[in-house]
Scaffold this motif. Structure first.
Motif: not given
Length: 277
Positions: A10-13, A174-176, A228-235, A249-252
């Protein structure tokens, strides 16, 4: 732990989800795939196949998640996903083998799933064993397709993750939310509909050919959604397919695994066994 991954997502867009092994529970389908492959061998070879698979499951074999299968030489390589360096080759007796004509480095883009095959999740150890016993690549693919069909037709092979549907429903406005999967579009849509998750994702990237094109897909998402990468997360459940490229790439990233060993000291990486709520 679940609250921890909830807060992280939820902290990522933008959140990019893998499909197989991530959005549903269970590992019995890997055993089903193994049985489909074994059917192409004689009885003695079937027993040998099963014995090797059992060793792998116990961690007592060089074929393990995170390794690279060398289909040309029938060897198993240790590979660093960050330096992309091949560091050691072992045979099926777990003996170190000196290889003079192998490259020092293999990029993710060099994986062709024939000569160089990343063992990223539970689908790939049976693949490597099948190759070891001489089963043709086309036959292995046919067995994979058969297994995927059986998973949606038989009971007990596709189980909804408890609470995940409700959780995605609560955050998707609220999130993509995006799915990026190696499955083809028809199969992916069928699975998402079966799991009742198809309403929560704004985009499906199918036949992604991860890890070869993972970074390109992630970069496409960053550009399309202007994030931005810092606003993106991979699961995902595959470290080489979904986790390492994201961190690079700088993602979470959230890695679904029962491993107790963190492969990299990075605060952006969270390891959990399930997305169950």
């Amino acid at each position: 732990m679940n609250r921890m991954y909830n807060r992280l997502i939820e902290s990522h867009q933008v959140a990019i989800f893998d499909l197989d092994g991530t959005l549903y529970e269970g590992t019995e389908h890997f055993k089903l795939h193994t049985e489909n492959l074994k059917a192409h061998l004689n009885e003695q070879e079937q027993q040998q196949f099963q014995a090797i698979y059992d060793q792998i499951q116990k961690g007592n074999h060089p074929v393990q998640i995170g390794k690279i299968y060398d289909g040309k030489r029938d060897l198993i390589w240790t590979w660093d996903p960050f330096t992309e360096e091949l560091t050691e080759a072992r045979n099926w007796d777990d003996e170190v083998v000196e290889v003079s004509d192998a490259p020092k480095n293999i990029k993710a883009a060099d994986f062709d799933f024939n000569h160089w095959v990343p063992i990223g999740d539970g689908w790939w150890p049976p693949y490597a064993i099948a190759r070891h016993f001489g089963i043709a690549v086309d036959t292995i693919q046919e067995c994979y397709n058969k297994t995927k069909e059986q998973m949606s037709e038989l009971d007990g092979f596709l189980n909804q993750t408890p609470g995940l549907k409700e959780y995605l429903a609560s955050i998707h406005q609220d999130h993509t939310l995006i799915v990026c999967t190696n499955s083809d579009e028809e199969d992916a849509k069928r699975l998402l509909k079966f799991l009742e998750l198809d309403d929560y994702f704004v985009e499906l990237i199918s036949w992604a050919r991860k890890p070869v094109f993972t970074k390109q897909h992630f970069e496409y998402v960053l550009d399309k959604y202007q994030v931005k990468p810092e606003d993106t997360i991979s699961i995902g459940d595959n470290f080489m397919n979904e986790i390492a490229p994201a961190l690079q790439l700088g993602m979470s990233a959230i890695w679904l695994t029962d491993s107790q060993v963190k492969p990299v000291n990075d605060d952006r990486l969270l390891m959990v066994e399930t997305l169950a709520q």
